[in-house]
Write a protein that holds these residues in place. Structure first.
Motif, PDB file in Angstrom:
ATOM      1  N   TRP A   1       0.805  -1.219   0.000  1.00  0.00           N
ATOM      2  CA  TRP A   1       0.000   0.000   0.000  1.00  0.00           C
ATOM      3  C   TRP A   1       0.840   1.273   0.000  1.00  0.00           C
ATOM      4  O   TRP A   1       0.369   2.327  -0.440  1.00  0.00           O
ATOM      5  N   ALA A   2       2.087   1.220   0.453  1.00  0.00           N
ATOM      6  CA  ALA A   2       2.846   2.455   0.649  1.00  0.00           C
ATOM      7  C   ALA A   2       3.891   2.722  -0.426  1.00  0.00           C
ATOM      8  O   ALA A   2       4.339   3.854  -0.563  1.00  0.00           O
ATOM      9  N   THR A   3       4.272   1.719  -1.190  1.00  0.00           N
ATOM     10  CA  THR A   3       5.318   1.938  -2.181  1.00  0.00           C
ATOM     11  C   THR A   3       4.912   3.013  -3.178  1.00  0.00           C
ATOM     12  O   THR A   3       5.725   3.864  -3.558  1.00  0.00           O
ATOM     13  N   GLU A   4       3.655   3.021  -3.598  1.00  0.00           N
ATOM     14  CA  GLU A   4       3.162   4.046  -4.507  1.00  0.00           C
ATOM     15  C   GLU A   4       2.036   4.874  -3.898  1.00  0.00           C
ATOM     16  O   GLU A   4       1.701   5.925  -4.425  1.00  0.00           O
ATOM     17  N   GLY A   5       1.449   4.404  -2.804  1.00  0.00           N
ATOM     18  CA  GLY A   5       0.284   5.079  -2.245  1.00  0.00           C
ATOM     19  C   GLY A   5       0.537   5.891  -1.003  1.00  0.00           C
ATOM     20  O   GLY A   5      -0.402   6.422  -0.411  1.00  0.00           O
ATOM     21  N   ALA A   6       1.797   6.022  -0.570  1.00  0.00           N
ATOM     22  CA  ALA A   6       2.121   6.804   0.623  1.00  0.00           C
ATOM     23  C   ALA A   6       3.520   7.392   0.458  1.00  0.00           C
ATOM     24  O   ALA A   6       4.277   6.998  -0.441  1.00  0.00           O
ATOM     25  N   ARG A   7       3.854   8.340   1.307  1.00  0.00           N
ATOM     26  CA  ARG A   7       5.183   8.950   1.287  1.00  0.00           C
ATOM     27  C   ARG A   7       5.603   9.207   2.725  1.00  0.00           C
ATOM     28  O   ARG A   7       4.940   9.950   3.451  1.00  0.00           O
ATOM     29  N   MET A   8       6.707   8.576   3.165  1.00  0.00           N
ATOM     30  CA  MET A   8       7.263   8.829   4.490  1.00  0.00           C
ATOM     31  C   MET A   8       8.570   9.587   4.334  1.00  0.00           C
ATOM     32  O   MET A   8       9.465   9.162   3.591  1.00  0.00           O
ATOM     33  N   MET A   9       8.682  10.715   5.049  1.00  0.00           N
ATOM     34  CA  MET A   9       9.857  11.581   4.951  1.00  0.00           C
ATOM     35  C   MET A   9      10.244  12.065   6.337  1.00  0.00           C
ATOM     36  O   MET A   9       9.451  12.001   7.285  1.00  0.00           O
ATOM     37  N   ASP A  10      11.458  12.585   6.429  1.00  0.00           N
ATOM     38  CA  ASP A  10      11.854  13.262   7.651  1.00  0.00           C
ATOM     39  C   ASP A  10      10.928  14.445   7.887  1.00  0.00           C
ATOM     40  O   ASP A  10      10.485  15.105   6.942  1.00  0.00           O
ATOM     41  N   ALA A  11      10.629  14.737   9.142  1.00  0.00           N
ATOM     42  CA  ALA A  11       9.721  15.836   9.470  1.00  0.00           C
ATOM     43  C   ALA A  11      10.262  17.149   8.913  1.00  0.00           C
ATOM     44  O   ALA A  11      11.463  17.430   8.994  1.00  0.00           O
ATOM     45  N   SER A  12       9.363  17.935   8.336  1.00  0.00           N
ATOM     46  CA  SER A  12       9.774  19.184   7.688  1.00  0.00           C
ATOM     47  C   SER A  12      10.043  20.300   8.684  1.00  0.00           C
ATOM     48  O   SER A  12      10.729  21.268   8.346  1.00  0.00           O
ATOM     49  N   MET A  13       9.497  20.217   9.886  1.00  0.00           N
ATOM     50  CA  MET A  13       9.750  21.202  10.942  1.00  0.00           C
ATOM     51  C   MET A  13      10.173  20.465  12.206  1.00  0.00           C
ATOM     52  O   MET A  13       9.510  19.505  12.609  1.00  0.00           O
ATOM     53  N   PRO A  14      11.249  20.901  12.868  1.00  0.00           N
ATOM     54  CA  PRO A  14      11.687  20.213  14.088  1.00  0.00           C
ATOM     55  C   PRO A  14      10.630  20.209  15.181  1.00  0.00           C
ATOM     56  O   PRO A  14      10.431  19.214  15.860  1.00  0.00           O
ATOM     57  N   THR A  15       9.960  21.354  15.355  1.00  0.00           N
ATOM     58  CA  THR A  15       8.907  21.471  16.364  1.00  0.00           C
ATOM     59  C   THR A  15       7.690  22.107  15.724  1.00  0.00           C
ATOM     60  O   THR A  15       7.795  23.174  15.125  1.00  0.00           O
ATOM     61  N   ARG A  16       6.535  21.451  15.831  1.00  0.00           N
ATOM     62  CA  ARG A  16       5.295  21.986  15.258  1.00  0.00           C
ATOM     63  C   ARG A  16       4.285  22.141  16.381  1.00  0.00           C
ATOM     64  O   ARG A  16       3.612  21.196  16.786  1.00  0.00           O
ATOM     65  N   SER A  17       4.193  23.366  16.893  1.00  0.00           N
ATOM     66  CA  SER A  17       3.319  23.627  18.027  1.00  0.00           C
ATOM     67  C   SER A  17       1.887  23.933  17.595  1.00  0.00           C
ATOM     68  O   SER A  17       0.990  23.946  18.434  1.00  0.00           O
ATOM     69  N   TRP A  18       1.665  24.208  16.313  1.00  0.00           N
ATOM     70  CA  TRP A  18       0.323  24.462  15.794  1.00  0.00           C
ATOM     71  C   TRP A  18       0.010  23.344  14.806  1.00  0.00           C
ATOM     72  O   TRP A  18       0.653  23.216  13.774  1.00  0.00           O
ATOM     73  N   VAL A  19      -0.988  22.528  15.123  1.00  0.00           N
ATOM     74  CA  VAL A  19      -1.195  21.288  14.378  1.00  0.00           C
ATOM     75  C   VAL A  19      -2.173  21.444  13.218  1.00  0.00           C
ATOM     76  O   VAL A  19      -2.392  20.484  12.486  1.00  0.00           O
ATOM     77  N   CYS A  20      -2.766  22.615  13.024  1.00  0.00           N
ATOM     78  CA  CYS A  20      -3.678  22.825  11.892  1.00  0.00           C
ATOM     79  C   CYS A  20      -2.845  23.109  10.644  1.00  0.00           C
ATOM     80  O   CYS A  20      -2.889  24.202  10.069  1.00  0.00           O
ATOM     81  N   SER A  21      -2.083  22.131  10.221  1.00  0.00           N
ATOM     82  CA  SER A  21      -1.077  22.327   9.175  1.00  0.00           C
ATOM     83  C   SER A  21      -1.484  21.724   7.841  1.00  0.00           C
ATOM     84  O   SER A  21      -0.690  21.741   6.904  1.00  0.00           O
ATOM     85  N   CYS A  22      -2.685  21.207   7.742  1.00  0.00           N
ATOM     86  CA  CYS A  22      -3.099  20.503   6.534  1.00  0.00           C
ATOM     87  C   CYS A  22      -4.517  20.916   6.163  1.00  0.00           C
ATOM     88  O   CYS A  22      -5.377  21.073   7.027  1.00  0.00           O
TER      89      CYS A  22
END
Length: 744
Positions: free
Chosen positions: A567-588
């Motif tokens: 399911w993830a080879t073409e249907g998902a993407r895992m990456m290093d976090a783009s921000m070290p600390t994300r205190s506001w979670v309404c990011s999407c």
């Protein structure tokens, strides 16, 4: 049996051929009929028909309804039928107080700020914690569209949506506005252009807020807030607030009361009590049969709680995690993570209008706090290591605490017609009762296999789903109260991207305990992938119930386990976090995910303040299949696996962005875009058994801003850049949030 030659049709002579070709064709029909032919076809078939001739292309390009539907499909929006707002009048006895609109622009000498006087929205009462810029009249060139109290035609709706998508494609805002809020932000919510923020600085025994500040945000359609959806105001509630959520499309706010007292002195009090109120008046919601819903109690008052709340249509789902706080464990001589000992987690689903309990699920003990997200009004997903599956092989890890590998589980709480359960209120602490239905596990998505000794420190789901559009009554009247006027279109709750935050701790070299480096990843999955799994699982569940009748074993016949590679080879993407600390979670929002990245000229944080505001730029990741296809100009066959996710035309079809837009983007020095189609390969380190490969394509947009910021949020119409300052040695009274709203 006839011979093959006997099956052939008779040959046509020359006169017959001329007669056939002279018959009426599609272009002989009136244009409005040809438009209906287009409308009845799927998107791929429309593309084929467009390629037939120039005349058909002209009919298609001149049909506003086709252009609007194309814009909706390719941007994951749904049309909204026009309806008038029905807002109750404020009661003088409630404690809602309008907030002062005042202050000024940070650059008072600019043309737009010169010569303006302060204005008040909603009355003369004041609240010192929120200041908003002065209203202004933008130039005509900057006035895009304003909310309308009349129905809009397809051409107007298409123009609004296409122009907005153009701005998003380049992260080019119409304008920016700024406001300031005093105090830290622990309890907040952002939905439908409304920002709720509790007043966190108060002198109380429990330290919890009791005041909600409600701020209507500006947008490209209403830059100066001359006519906000509701007044900027605050509400002081008669209890301490533990958490909240809201649905402005239903004029609904759900407020969780902290440590409520029991309504019956002979029974323990609930863990939390949920008050169903209106946003417009903060009075009990008129559509709720019960204005309060109680979560099951727990018998250990010393435990702390974390909760997650979501609303979708008539459904309210709450997850409460009860755990022993780390400072308490340390006092007892137990040096253990916060959620590694004694935590209890439970999910309860209600129909908030009737008060009926739809489902109740108690999760086995996890080494961290679980997370959930609604997928449809009858299904949700959770993150868990609870190996309650009947098909997944157990794989306990030797490092203490012994846990199973993390999985994403999808559950259904669709009613069972063969096992009717009469839900009982109030819910008791004892989970093993027969008075509430149990959700059924439909599917599990496996993660890559972990190396021995790796420890999961967190696995959270973001964001909340969009709200489904409401259907107006037969005469166009509203189906219930809502905040604000009618909007022409809304985000499709079945499409978008789901973001899972995964935190891992490496084992020390040569050891098996998780005492090494902490690593954060972001896992992106298309929402439609998860929704499709839920719908397919519910089809299997219905078939199993029909087949088995009343045998009670349907749950063992519907579960599906999917390996990471499947399911993830073409249907998902895992990456290093783009921000070290994300205190506001309404990011999407929808397919878009927003982050801050350091500017070239870094602003160094003061010593001891790693989260202090820095000079930052914006980084937007867009996982829309259409955006990816259009940007790289690939044909549908080049991305065959995507055909199952969304049947849409390729870049050769009419599109919101023209070639001139692309050329303009290429010369914009403050803007860069790239499309990532190559797989991401994460080195196994001491976390994974082997390298982790995933390949969901996405479009990445960088926009130079160089704004001092340490937080960012996003919704479908704006980006909110947050600059939090003033924290000094625990003195929260000096904290101030400066929020810059970029109106898209």
């Amino acid at each position: 049996m006839r011979s093959p030659s006997a099956q052939r049709p008779p040959a046509l002579d020359e006169s017959d051929a001329v007669e056939v070709s002279a018959g009426p064709g599609l272009l002989d029909l009136p244009p409005e009929v040809v438009v209906q032919v287009f409308y009845q076809l799927g998107m791929t078939d429309r593309l084929c028909l467009l390629r037939v001739c120039k005349s058909l292309q002209e009919v298609y390009n001149e049909a506003s309804i086709l252009q609007y539907e194309f814009a909706l499909r390719t941007s994951a929006y749904l049309d909204v039928a026009f309806e008038h707002a029905q807002i109750e009048e404020e009661d003088e006895e409630n404690s809602v107080e309008p907030l002062t609109v005042g202050g000024g622009w940070d650059e008072p000498d600019t043309e737009r700020g010169r010569g303006r006087t302060s204005s008040r929205l909603g009355g003369s009462s004041t609240h010192p914690s929120v200041t908003f810029p002065l209203p202004f009249d933008p130039p005509l060139s900057e006035r895009v569209y304003r909310p309308s109290n009349r129905p809009l035609g397809a051409a107007e709706k298409a123009a609004q949506l296409i122009e907005r998508e153009k701005r998003w494609s380049k992260l080019t805002e119409v304008d920016e506005r700024r406001f300031h809020v005093k105090g830290p932000a622990v309890v907040y919510e952002l939905q439908e252009g409304l920002f709720l923020m509790c007043d966190e600085y108060k002198d109380s025994a429990d330290g919890k807020p009791d005041t909600i500040r409600l701020v209507p945000l500006p947008s490209a359609m209403d830059l100066d807030l001359d006519n906000p959806p509701i007044p900027l105001k605050s509400a002081k509630l008669p209890f301490s607030i533990a958490d909240l959520t809201m649905d402005p499309t239903q004029d609904l706010i759900v407020v969780s009361e902290h440590r409520p007292a029991s309504s019956d002195p002979t029974t323990p009090g609930p863990t939390h009590r949920y008050h169903l109120l209106t946003l417009s008046t903060f009075a009990p919601h008129p559509l709720a049969a019960f204005s309060e819903l109680d979560f099951p109690p727990y018998l250990h008052p010393i435990m702390s709680t974390r909760q997650l709340l979501q609303v979708m249509g008539d459904v309210l789902v709450v997850m409460v995690s009860r755990y022993m706080a780390s400072w308490l464990l340390a006092g007892l001589g137990m040096n253990m993570p916060m959620a590694s000992h004694g935590n209890e987690e439970e999910i309860v689903c209600w129909n908030w209008k009737t008060g009926n309990v739809l489902a109740r699920l108690s999760l086995p003990e996890n080494p961290w706090l679980a997370s959930f997200a609604l997928l449809t009004p009858t299904s949700f997903m959770i993150t868990s290591t609870s190996n309650i599956s009947t098909v997944l092989d157990p794989e306990p890890r030797p490092a203490p605490p012994t846990v199973f590998p993390p999985v994403v589980q999808i559950y259904s709480f669709q009613p069972d017609p063969y096992h009717a359960v009469n839900p009982a209120q109030p819910l008791l602490a004892e989970f093993h009762d027969d008075s509430t239905p149990r959700p059924v596990l439909l599917a599990q998505l496996e993660l890559p296999r972990f190396a021995a000794g790796a420890v999961v420190d967190g696995f959270d789901i973001r964001p909340d789903p969009a709200f489904p559009p409401r259907e107006p009554g037969p005469g166009g009247e509203s189906s219930g109260p809502r905040i604000g006027g009618s909007k022409p279109f809304t985000q499709d709750p079945g499409k978008g991207v789901v973001v899972l935050d995964l935190q891992l701790i490496e084992p020390a070299e040569g050891g098996e305990g998780g005492t090494g480096e902490k690593v954060s990843y972001e896992l992106f999955v298309l929402r439609e992938t998860l929704v499709d799994l839920a719908k397919a699982g519910e089809e299997r569940l219905r078939a199993a119930r029909d087949e088995g009748g009343t045998d009670g074993f349907e749950r063992f016949r519907v579960e599906e386990d999917i390996k990471w590679e499947d399911w993830a080879t073409e249907g998902a993407r895992m990456m290093d976090a783009s921000m070290p600390t994300r205190s506001w979670v309404c990011s999407c929002s929808g397919y878009r995910f927003i982050s801050l990245i350091p500017s070239d000229d870094l602003f160094l944080a003061p010593p001891g303040e790693p989260d202090a505001p820095r000079r930052s730029d914006l980084l937007l990741m867009d996982f829309s299949p259409y955006s990816v296809r259009r940007e790289i100009g690939l044909s549908k066959t080049a991305l065959a696996p995507w055909d199952k996710l969304q049947d849409i035309p390729t870049s050769s079809a009419p599109a919101p962005l023209s070639d001139e837009d692309i050329r303009e983007e290429e010369v914009d020095e403050d803007y860069e875009v790239r499309v990532v189609t190559a797989p991401t390969v994460l080195e196994r380190r001491r976390l994974w058994r082997e390298d982790v490969v995933s390949g969901l394509p996405f479009r990445e947009v960088w926009r130079r801003k160089e704004m001092r910021a340490n937080g960012v949020m996003i919704d479908d119409q704006r980006v909110i850049v947050v600059c939090t300052e003033g924290k000094r040695q625990g003195d929260w009274s000096r904290v101030q949030q400066t929020m810059t709203v970029l109106c898209m």
